[in-house]
Design a protein around this motif. Structure first.
Motif, PDB file in Angstrom:
ATOM      1  N   ILE A  24       0.869  -1.175   0.000  1.00 52.17           N
ATOM      2  CA  ILE A  24       0.000   0.000   0.000  1.00 52.17           C
ATOM      3  C   ILE A  24       0.905   1.223   0.000  1.00 52.17           C
ATOM      4  O   ILE A  24       1.799   1.334   0.848  1.00 52.17           O
ATOM      5  CB  ILE A  24      -0.929   0.036   1.235  1.00 52.17           C
ATOM      6  CG1 ILE A  24      -1.805  -1.217   1.301  1.00 52.17           C
ATOM      7  CG2 ILE A  24      -1.797   1.307   1.207  1.00 52.17           C
ATOM      8  CD1 ILE A  24      -2.596  -1.361   2.604  1.00 52.17           C
ATOM      9  N   HIS A  26       0.737   5.255   0.295  1.00 52.57           N
ATOM     10  CA  HIS A  26      -0.090   6.418   0.642  1.00 52.57           C
ATOM     11  C   HIS A  26       0.864   7.604   0.808  1.00 52.57           C
ATOM     12  O   HIS A  26       1.149   8.052   1.908  1.00 52.57           O
ATOM     13  CB  HIS A  26      -0.856   6.130   1.924  1.00 52.57           C
ATOM     14  CG  HIS A  26      -1.878   7.167   2.290  1.00 52.57           C
ATOM     15  ND1 HIS A  26      -2.238   8.201   1.457  1.00 52.57           N
ATOM     16  CD2 HIS A  26      -2.630   7.319   3.412  1.00 52.57           C
ATOM     17  CE1 HIS A  26      -3.163   8.949   2.050  1.00 52.57           C
ATOM     18  NE2 HIS A  26      -3.415   8.432   3.245  1.00 52.57           N
ATOM     19  N   ASP A  56      -1.997  -1.261  -3.813  1.00 51.23           N
ATOM     20  CA  ASP A  56      -2.942  -0.151  -3.703  1.00 51.23           C
ATOM     21  C   ASP A  56      -2.155   1.137  -3.618  1.00 51.23           C
ATOM     22  O   ASP A  56      -1.227   1.244  -2.807  1.00 51.23           O
ATOM     23  CB  ASP A  56      -3.812  -0.307  -2.448  1.00 51.23           C
ATOM     24  CG  ASP A  56      -4.875  -1.375  -2.624  1.00 51.23           C
ATOM     25  OD1 ASP A  56      -5.861  -1.113  -3.333  1.00 51.23           O
ATOM     26  OD2 ASP A  56      -4.711  -2.470  -2.046  1.00 51.23           O
ATOM     27  N   ILE A  58      -2.616   5.327  -3.291  1.00 56.46           N
ATOM     28  CA  ILE A  58      -3.457   6.505  -3.037  1.00 56.46           C
ATOM     29  C   ILE A  58      -2.684   7.714  -3.533  1.00 56.46           C
ATOM     30  O   ILE A  58      -1.563   7.956  -3.085  1.00 56.46           O
ATOM     31  CB  ILE A  58      -3.785   6.636  -1.539  1.00 56.46           C
ATOM     32  CG1 ILE A  58      -4.478   5.359  -1.036  1.00 56.46           C
ATOM     33  CG2 ILE A  58      -4.663   7.856  -1.286  1.00 56.46           C
ATOM     34  CD1 ILE A  58      -3.926   4.826   0.231  1.00 56.46           C
ATOM     35  N   PRO A 116      -4.236  13.999   3.070  1.00 49.11           N
ATOM     36  CA  PRO A 116      -3.254  13.049   3.602  1.00 49.11           C
ATOM     37  C   PRO A 116      -2.550  13.644   4.823  1.00 49.11           C
ATOM     38  O   PRO A 116      -2.096  14.784   4.786  1.00 49.11           O
ATOM     39  CB  PRO A 116      -2.277  12.858   2.436  1.00 49.11           C
ATOM     40  CG  PRO A 116      -3.024  13.319   1.219  1.00 49.11           C
ATOM     41  CD  PRO A 116      -3.931  14.418   1.701  1.00 49.11           C
ATOM     42  N   ILE A 120       2.715   7.078   4.172  1.00 49.02           N
ATOM     43  CA  ILE A 120       2.732   5.720   4.728  1.00 49.02           C
ATOM     44  C   ILE A 120       2.990   4.744   3.584  1.00 49.02           C
ATOM     45  O   ILE A 120       2.349   4.833   2.531  1.00 49.02           O
ATOM     46  CB  ILE A 120       1.376   5.370   5.392  1.00 49.02           C
ATOM     47  CG1 ILE A 120       1.003   6.386   6.470  1.00 49.02           C
ATOM     48  CG2 ILE A 120       1.420   3.951   5.969  1.00 49.02           C
ATOM     49  CD1 ILE A 120      -0.436   6.253   6.964  1.00 49.02           C
ATOM     50  N   ILE A 127       5.311  -1.517   8.121  1.00 49.77           N
ATOM     51  CA  ILE A 127       4.739  -0.188   7.886  1.00 49.77           C
ATOM     52  C   ILE A 127       5.867   0.829   8.037  1.00 49.77           C
ATOM     53  O   ILE A 127       6.590   0.828   9.033  1.00 49.77           O
ATOM     54  CB  ILE A 127       3.619   0.150   8.890  1.00 49.77           C
ATOM     55  CG1 ILE A 127       2.526  -0.929   8.895  1.00 49.77           C
ATOM     56  CG2 ILE A 127       3.014   1.516   8.566  1.00 49.77           C
ATOM     57  CD1 ILE A 127       1.492  -0.753   9.992  1.00 49.77           C
ATOM     58  N   ILE A 178      -2.699   2.005   9.534  1.00 50.84           N
ATOM     59  CA  ILE A 178      -3.446   1.183   8.572  1.00 50.84           C
ATOM     60  C   ILE A 178      -4.837   1.750   8.354  1.00 50.84           C
ATOM     61  O   ILE A 178      -5.335   1.802   7.222  1.00 50.84           O
ATOM     62  CB  ILE A 178      -3.511  -0.287   9.056  1.00 50.84           C
ATOM     63  CG1 ILE A 178      -2.110  -0.903   9.050  1.00 50.84           C
ATOM     64  CG2 ILE A 178      -4.477  -1.102   8.200  1.00 50.84           C
ATOM     65  CD1 ILE A 178      -1.425  -0.936   7.691  1.00 50.84           C
ATOM     66  N   GLU A 180      -5.700   4.825   8.522  1.00 49.47           N
ATOM     67  CA  GLU A 180      -5.525   5.999   7.666  1.00 49.47           C
ATOM     68  C   GLU A 180      -5.491   5.583   6.193  1.00 49.47           C
ATOM     69  O   GLU A 180      -6.118   6.216   5.339  1.00 49.47           O
ATOM     70  CB  GLU A 180      -4.234   6.728   8.052  1.00 49.47           C
ATOM     71  CG  GLU A 180      -3.937   7.952   7.228  1.00 49.47           C
ATOM     72  CD  GLU A 180      -4.785   9.156   7.588  1.00 49.47           C
ATOM     73  OE1 GLU A 180      -4.673  10.161   6.869  1.00 49.47           O
ATOM     74  OE2 GLU A 180      -5.546   9.108   8.575  1.00 49.47           O
ATOM     75  N   CYS A 181      -4.772   4.512   5.896  1.00 46.60           N
ATOM     76  CA  CYS A 181      -4.708   4.021   4.515  1.00 46.60           C
ATOM     77  C   CYS A 181      -6.065   3.525   4.029  1.00 46.60           C
ATOM     78  O   CYS A 181      -6.497   3.858   2.921  1.00 46.60           O
ATOM     79  CB  CYS A 181      -3.683   2.888   4.408  1.00 46.60           C
ATOM     80  SG  CYS A 181      -1.978   3.390   4.670  1.00 46.60           S
ATOM     81  N   MET A 185      -8.517   4.872   0.967  1.00 49.06           N
ATOM     82  CA  MET A 185      -8.881   4.049  -0.186  1.00 49.06           C
ATOM     83  C   MET A 185     -10.387   3.956  -0.385  1.00 49.06           C
ATOM     84  O   MET A 185     -10.849   3.281  -1.296  1.00 49.06           O
ATOM     85  CB  MET A 185      -8.282   2.648  -0.039  1.00 49.06           C
ATOM     86  CG  MET A 185      -6.786   2.632  -0.193  1.00 49.06           C
ATOM     87  SD  MET A 185      -6.078   0.972  -0.229  1.00 49.06           S
ATOM     88  CE  MET A 185      -6.063   0.526   1.494  1.00 49.06           C
TER      89      MET A 185
END
Length: 197
Positions: A24, A26, A56, A58, A116, A120, A127, A178, A180-181, A185
């Motif tokens: 992920i 971000h 993923d 963002i 944001p 991340i 992380i 997490i 926040e991510c 999404m």
């Protein structure tokens, strides 16, 4: 948990390359990734693994103005001309579109609909997180933290928007990142409507 000065100390290209299940991103704008062969190769290595599920991403979209976008981009690239910021957002967008076109079944792009709060990066159960600031030295030069945790469990918790009563303080802190991510999404303020990626 590990804290370092400057993201280069964490070797994120290798972190990406060793991911087996999920990444992920971000970080809003990915112009630096577009220019870095090591980052591109690390992502490609992970994406092509048979068991890899999703990347993923963002991102701030070119021309997208959510009210907070101009001030956020000013902080993100403080000291850079408006045209320079516009060019980097366009470069980021082009890089992401090309990456998604090569791997349409494994890459999901998400427009940043919420402000944001911090960059991340998630690779499997690692992380990485930094901070934005109104400073001429940009986020890559700031302090960065790295924590190992059970990301799949935290993603399940994100479906409810809360942690169980028995969660440790470390799990709660990691959950915030997490969550926040996951919220970024989705385009909903209702935790019950958040689907786990």
């Amino acid at each position: 948990m590990k804290l370092v000065a400057g993201i280069d100390a964490l070797n994120t290209p290798d972190l990406f390359a060793t991911a087996n299940r999920r990444i992920i991103l971000h970080a809003a704008v990915y112009g630096a990734f577009a220019k870095s062969g090591a980052h591109r190769n690390g992502l490609e290595t992970a994406i092509q693994k048979p068991g890899f599920k999703h990347l993923d991403i963002i991102a701030v979209e070119p021309g997208h103005d959510a009210g907070w976008t101009p001030s956020f981009l000013n902080a993100l690239r403080f000291g850079i001309s408006t045209q320079g910021v516009t060019d980097e957002v366009l470069s980021s967008h082009q890089f992401l579109m090309e990456l998604a076109a090569r791997h349409p079944d494994r890459i999901r792009l998400h427009t940043a609909h919420r402000l944001p709060c911090l960059p991340i990066l998630v690779a499997d159960d690692t992380i990485v997180f930094g901070q934005y600031a109104h400073a001429r030295l940009h986020a890559p030069h700031g302090f960065w933290g790295m924590v190992k945790t059970d990301v799949e469990k935290l993603l399940e918790w994100a479906g409810t928007g809360r942690t169980p009563a028995w969660a440790t303080v470390e799990e709660i802190a990691a959950f915030r990142l997490i969550n926040e991510c996951v919220r970024a999404m989705t385009n909903t303020s209702n935790p019950a409507q958040i689907c786990i990626p």
